[in-house]
Motif scaffolding. Sequence first.
Motif, PDB file in Angstrom:
ATOM      1  N   GLN A  75       2.405   1.320   2.519  1.00  0.00           N
ATOM      2  CA  GLN A  75       3.322   2.451   2.427  1.00  0.00           C
ATOM      3  C   GLN A  75       2.736   3.511   1.500  1.00  0.00           C
ATOM      4  OE1 GLN A  75       7.232   0.936   1.332  1.00  0.00           O
ATOM      5  NE2 GLN A  75       7.837   0.930   3.475  1.00  0.00           N
ATOM      6  N   ASP A  76       2.865   4.783   1.895  1.00  0.00           N
ATOM      7  CA  ASP A  76       2.396   5.866   1.034  1.00  0.00           C
ATOM      8  C   ASP A  76       3.499   6.278   0.072  1.00  0.00           C
ATOM      9  OD1 ASP A  76       4.189   7.546   2.402  1.00  0.00           O
ATOM     10  OD2 ASP A  76       2.638   8.285   3.760  1.00  0.00           O
ATOM     11  N   GLU A  77       3.238   7.364  -0.654  1.00  0.00           N
ATOM     12  CA  GLU A  77       4.207   7.794  -1.673  1.00  0.00           C
ATOM     13  C   GLU A  77       5.506   8.288  -1.076  1.00  0.00           C
ATOM     14  OE1 GLU A  77       1.266  11.312  -1.215  1.00  0.00           O
ATOM     15  OE2 GLU A  77       1.270   9.128  -1.060  1.00  0.00           O
ATOM     16  N   HIS A  78       5.506   8.584   0.225  1.00  0.00           N
ATOM     17  CA  HIS A  78       6.726   9.023   0.899  1.00  0.00           C
ATOM     18  C   HIS A  78       7.441   7.874   1.596  1.00  0.00           C
ATOM     19  CE1 HIS A  78       5.303  13.038   0.054  1.00  0.00           C
ATOM     20  NE2 HIS A  78       4.200  12.828   0.761  1.00  0.00           N
ATOM     21  N   GLN A  79       6.959   6.660   1.366  1.00  0.00           N
ATOM     22  CA  GLN A  79       7.523   5.447   1.957  1.00  0.00           C
ATOM     23  C   GLN A  79       7.313   5.362   3.462  1.00  0.00           C
ATOM     24  OE1 GLN A  79       8.635   3.033  -0.237  1.00  0.00           O
ATOM     25  NE2 GLN A  79       7.812   4.563  -1.637  1.00  0.00           N
ATOM     26  N   ALA A 100     -10.629  -3.865   0.126  1.00  0.00           N
ATOM     27  CA  ALA A 100      -9.522  -4.218  -0.765  1.00  0.00           C
ATOM     28  C   ALA A 100      -9.890  -5.450  -1.580  1.00  0.00           C
ATOM     29  CB  ALA A 100      -8.253  -4.481   0.045  1.00  0.00           C
ATOM     30  N   ILE A 101      -9.141  -5.644  -2.659  1.00  0.00           N
ATOM     31  CA  ILE A 101      -9.273  -6.856  -3.482  1.00  0.00           C
ATOM     32  C   ILE A 101      -7.910  -7.528  -3.541  1.00  0.00           C
ATOM     33  CG2 ILE A 101     -11.208  -6.007  -4.851  1.00  0.00           C
ATOM     34  CD1 ILE A 101      -9.233  -5.209  -7.008  1.00  0.00           C
ATOM     35  N   VAL A 125      -2.818  -7.211  -1.119  1.00  0.00           N
ATOM     36  CA  VAL A 125      -4.105  -6.739  -1.627  1.00  0.00           C
ATOM     37  C   VAL A 125      -3.961  -5.321  -2.169  1.00  0.00           C
ATOM     38  CG1 VAL A 125      -5.365  -8.187  -0.003  1.00  0.00           C
ATOM     39  CG2 VAL A 125      -4.825  -5.825   0.624  1.00  0.00           C
ATOM     40  N   ILE A 126      -4.948  -4.925  -2.966  1.00  0.00           N
ATOM     41  CA  ILE A 126      -5.019  -3.567  -3.483  1.00  0.00           C
ATOM     42  C   ILE A 126      -6.155  -2.835  -2.772  1.00  0.00           C
ATOM     43  CG2 ILE A 126      -5.331  -2.109  -5.515  1.00  0.00           C
ATOM     44  CD1 ILE A 126      -2.797  -3.767  -5.609  1.00  0.00           C
ATOM     45  N   LEU A 127      -5.838  -1.698  -2.151  1.00  0.00           N
ATOM     46  CA  LEU A 127      -6.870  -0.911  -1.476  1.00  0.00           C
ATOM     47  C   LEU A 127      -7.763  -0.261  -2.518  1.00  0.00           C
ATOM     48  CD1 LEU A 127      -4.675   0.785   1.293  1.00  0.00           C
ATOM     49  CD2 LEU A 127      -5.945  -1.370   1.407  1.00  0.00           C
ATOM     50  N   SER A 128      -9.060  -0.504  -2.423  1.00  0.00           N
ATOM     51  CA  SER A 128      -9.973  -0.044  -3.466  1.00  0.00           C
ATOM     52  C   SER A 128     -10.959   1.021  -3.009  1.00  0.00           C
ATOM     53  CB  SER A 128     -10.758  -1.238  -4.037  1.00  0.00           C
ATOM     54  OG  SER A 128     -11.449  -1.931  -3.000  1.00  0.00           O
ATOM     55  N   GLY A 167      -5.714   2.426  -4.026  1.00  0.00           N
ATOM     56  CA  GLY A 167      -4.957   1.994  -5.190  1.00  0.00           C
ATOM     57  C   GLY A 167      -3.576   1.474  -4.862  1.00  0.00           C
ATOM     58  N   ARG A 168      -3.146   1.636  -3.615  1.00  0.00           N
ATOM     59  CA  ARG A 168      -1.825   1.160  -3.218  1.00  0.00           C
ATOM     60  C   ARG A 168      -1.905  -0.275  -2.711  1.00  0.00           C
ATOM     61  NH1 ARG A 168       1.535   5.392  -3.683  1.00  0.00           N
ATOM     62  NH2 ARG A 168       3.253   4.129  -2.909  1.00  0.00           N
TER      63      ARG A 168
END
Length: 215
Positions: free
Chosen positions: A170-174, A208-209, A196-199, A149-150
């Motif tokens: 990057q994850d939620e912790h950058q 990804a899309i 892209v968005i990781l799906s 979703g990122r």
Amino acid sequence: MLSFLMEPANLPFSGALAVMISFVLLEVLSLSLGAGISELIDSLFPDVDVDIELPDSSPSAFSQFLSWLRVGKVPLLMLLLVALTTFGLSGLFLQALIQKMTGNLLPPFIALIPAGFCALPFTRVIGGLLHTYIPKDETSAVSEDSLIGRTAVILAGTARQGKPVQAKVQDEHQYTHYIMVEPEHAEEQLRAGQTVILSVKKGAFFQAIPEKTAP
């Protein structure tokens, strides 16, 4: 020593070491200018296609091989430098041993084979050490599933289904993660610089899309 390195039979190995040293010097120079060579390569060659043509039944084995080599866990340029170094040193050591035993050097097309096989496990082992000890802006302890979703950016080449290329996210912790990505839909291609968005997490890589088609 120099004459040994310049022997025609040793040129593939001394050449590999020369390329590695050149990359290191370019990295030092580019960092002094405020950018890493890996970023410069990505920007200079955004349309380079690094795909490998494989049989239809091969993508799973290919992705497992990439995972075995630590691709996606260690920056691709770093793995390339390790592979060049281990290949060059393995080949020169082999040639020195053969010369000591027989007085001759192996033809390069023969010496390339054992040197390549020696370089692969060394690249994996050193890549594992780098994955463990490199600064944590390259990786983090978060689950890879949490990256779904990122937004990620394709770094180089053109990804097709079954033929992933490297991207960064990057994850939620950058923290930045280097991952392998392929398109979710067979008719799509993901090109260098594309967002892209990781799906989906699929084995050793993500699907990804393109961001513009994300719901």
